[in-house]
Structures are given as structure tokens and as C-alpha cells.
Scaffold this motif. Structure first.
Motif, PDB file in Angstrom:
ATOM      1  N   PHE A  13     -16.357 -37.417 -27.117  1.00 51.75           N
ATOM      2  CA  PHE A  13     -17.314 -38.396 -27.628  1.00 51.75           C
ATOM      3  C   PHE A  13     -18.527 -38.532 -26.707  1.00 51.75           C
ATOM      4  N   GLY A  14     -18.660 -37.633 -25.756  1.00 49.90           N
ATOM      5  CA  GLY A  14     -19.816 -37.648 -24.871  1.00 49.90           C
ATOM      6  C   GLY A  14     -19.683 -38.544 -23.663  1.00 49.90           C
ATOM      7  N   VAL A  15     -18.506 -39.100 -23.446  1.00 53.14           N
ATOM      8  CA  VAL A  15     -18.278 -39.943 -22.267  1.00 53.14           C
ATOM      9  C   VAL A  15     -17.681 -39.032 -21.191  1.00 53.14           C
ATOM     10  N   GLU A  16     -18.572 -38.413 -20.433  1.00 56.96           N
ATOM     11  CA  GLU A  16     -18.141 -37.429 -19.440  1.00 56.96           C
ATOM     12  C   GLU A  16     -18.258 -37.944 -18.009  1.00 56.96           C
ATOM     13  N   SER A  17     -18.904 -39.072 -17.818  1.00 59.12           N
ATOM     14  CA  SER A  17     -19.045 -39.664 -16.488  1.00 59.12           C
ATOM     15  C   SER A  17     -17.849 -40.578 -16.249  1.00 59.12           C
ATOM     16  N   LEU A  18     -16.791 -40.002 -15.710  1.00 63.55           N
ATOM     17  CA  LEU A  18     -15.530 -40.717 -15.502  1.00 63.55           C
ATOM     18  C   LEU A  18     -15.259 -40.811 -14.009  1.00 63.55           C
ATOM     19  N   PHE A  19     -14.918 -42.013 -13.569  1.00 62.54           N
ATOM     20  CA  PHE A  19     -14.753 -42.278 -12.143  1.00 62.54           C
ATOM     21  C   PHE A  19     -13.479 -43.079 -11.886  1.00 62.54           C
ATOM     22  N   ALA A  20     -12.949 -42.925 -10.685  1.00 60.89           N
ATOM     23  CA  ALA A  20     -11.813 -43.734 -10.247  1.00 60.89           C
ATOM     24  C   ALA A  20     -12.046 -44.125  -8.799  1.00 60.89           C
ATOM     25  N   ALA A  21     -11.593 -45.316  -8.448  1.00 65.60           N
ATOM     26  CA  ALA A  21     -11.737 -45.819  -7.086  1.00 65.60           C
ATOM     27  C   ALA A  21     -10.665 -45.213  -6.189  1.00 65.60           C
ATOM     28  N   ASP A  63     -15.588 -46.780  -1.456  1.00 66.24           N
ATOM     29  CA  ASP A  63     -16.216 -48.084  -1.692  1.00 66.24           C
ATOM     30  C   ASP A  63     -17.743 -48.028  -1.684  1.00 66.24           C
ATOM     31  N   VAL A  64     -18.323 -47.254  -0.783  1.00 66.68           N
ATOM     32  CA  VAL A  64     -19.786 -47.150  -0.708  1.00 66.68           C
ATOM     33  C   VAL A  64     -20.329 -46.487  -1.964  1.00 66.68           C
ATOM     34  N   ALA A  65     -19.668 -45.422  -2.410  1.00 68.84           N
ATOM     35  CA  ALA A  65     -20.108 -44.719  -3.613  1.00 68.84           C
ATOM     36  C   ALA A  65     -19.928 -45.589  -4.859  1.00 68.84           C
ATOM     37  N   LEU A  66     -18.910 -46.459  -4.868  1.00 66.74           N
ATOM     38  CA  LEU A  66     -18.714 -47.372  -6.000  1.00 66.74           C
ATOM     39  C   LEU A  66     -19.898 -48.315  -6.147  1.00 66.74           C
ATOM     40  N   THR A  67     -20.356 -48.857  -5.037  1.00 60.40           N
ATOM     41  CA  THR A  67     -21.504 -49.765  -5.062  1.00 60.40           C
ATOM     42  C   THR A  67     -22.736 -49.057  -5.606  1.00 60.40           C
ATOM     43  N   ALA A  68     -22.966 -47.829  -5.147  1.00 61.07           N
ATOM     44  CA  ALA A  68     -24.111 -47.054  -5.624  1.00 61.07           C
ATOM     45  C   ALA A  68     -23.975 -46.732  -7.114  1.00 61.07           C
ATOM     46  N   LEU A  69     -22.755 -46.440  -7.549  1.00 58.96           N
ATOM     47  CA  LEU A  69     -22.513 -46.142  -8.963  1.00 58.96           C
ATOM     48  C   LEU A  69     -22.872 -47.344  -9.833  1.00 58.96           C
ATOM     49  N   ILE A  70     -22.376 -48.500  -9.477  1.00 61.22           N
ATOM     50  CA  ILE A  70     -22.629 -49.707 -10.265  1.00 61.22           C
ATOM     51  C   ILE A  70     -24.128 -50.011 -10.317  1.00 61.22           C
ATOM     52  N   ASP A  71     -24.829 -49.793  -9.224  1.00 62.62           N
ATOM     53  CA  ASP A  71     -26.271 -50.038  -9.174  1.00 62.62           C
ATOM     54  C   ASP A  71     -27.061 -49.081 -10.070  1.00 62.62           C
TER      55      ASP A  71
END
Length: 119
Positions: A72-80, A103-111
Motif C-alpha cells: 500500500f506504499g507504506v515503506e517507511s517502517l521503523f522500530a525503536a 533514541d537520537v534518530a527517533l527524535t530526528a524521525l519524529i521531527d
């Protein structure tokens, strides 16, 4: 241009409807070509565990929905990374290919995303 959306799934697949609802939102948005990412955080990483047997808890299996995300085009999948480690899950043995983030990459991802939904 459509705004980007990050869906953060924090609930285990057997903890109630939140995990299924997060997947439904992602699949619906993907069907409309919205730029969507999905992050599995906290107990949400249990959705990625292989060989689940939800029938024993009288729950529906979410694995087909998870496998449909890229279709369905949801290819940006992440896990902490921290969530996986705290729950004893090995990133190489997950049922779905995800990018594991510290944790640092999670913050950047959300931003990076215009809108964020947490379920």
C-alpha cells in the motif's frame, strides 16, 4: 503536496484495538498515496514478533496487515532499538523489515514528519 504522517504504534497486538487501528490508518493513507511512516515503539514492537498465535487469546492475526503495508506504499517502517532490546526481540528475526533507530534518530524521525498520530 500532501502532508507527511507518522503513525506511532505503541500497543501490543493483543492489548486491545489500538494496534489494529494504527495499521488501518496506515493502510488507508497508503491507498491514497499519502507520505506515511510507521514507528513501532514500546510494546508496539511485539507486533513485529514472528510466529504469533493470536487465536489462543481470541484475537485476530495482524501479520497479513503488516505484510500489506509495503504493498500500500507504506515503506517507511521503523522500530525503536531500546524497545526491541527491553523486550528481548532481535531485529534480524522480526516478521517485517524495519529500520531500527536509537533514541537520537527517533527524535530526528519524529521531527521530519508534518503530523504524528500515536496509538
Amino acid at each position: 503536496m500532501a502532508k507527511s504522517l507518522l503513525i506511532i504504534s505503541r500497543q501490543a497486538p493483543w492489548a486491545g484495538p489500538a494496534a489494529r487501528e494504527a495499521l488501518d490508518i496506515a493502510l488507508a493513507g497508503g491507498a491514497y498515496d499519502l507520505p506515511i511512516g510507521m514507528l513501532f515503539l514500546d510494546d508496539g514492537v511485539f507486533q513485529l514478533a514472528p510466529a504469533q498465535q493470536p487465536g489462543q487469546l481470541q484475537q485476530k492475526d495482524l501479520s497479513a496487515n503488516l505484510q500489506a503495508l509495503p504493498l500500500f506504499g507504506v515503506e517507511s517502517l521503523f522500530a525503536a532499538a531500546r524497545s526491541l532490546g527491553e523486550r528481548g526481540l532481535n531485529a534480524s528475526a522480526l516478521s517485517l523489515a524495519v529500520q531500527v533507530l536509537d533514541d537520537v534518530a527517533l527524535t530526528a524521525l519524529i521531527d521530519r514528519y508534518d503530523q504524528v498520530i500515536t496509538l
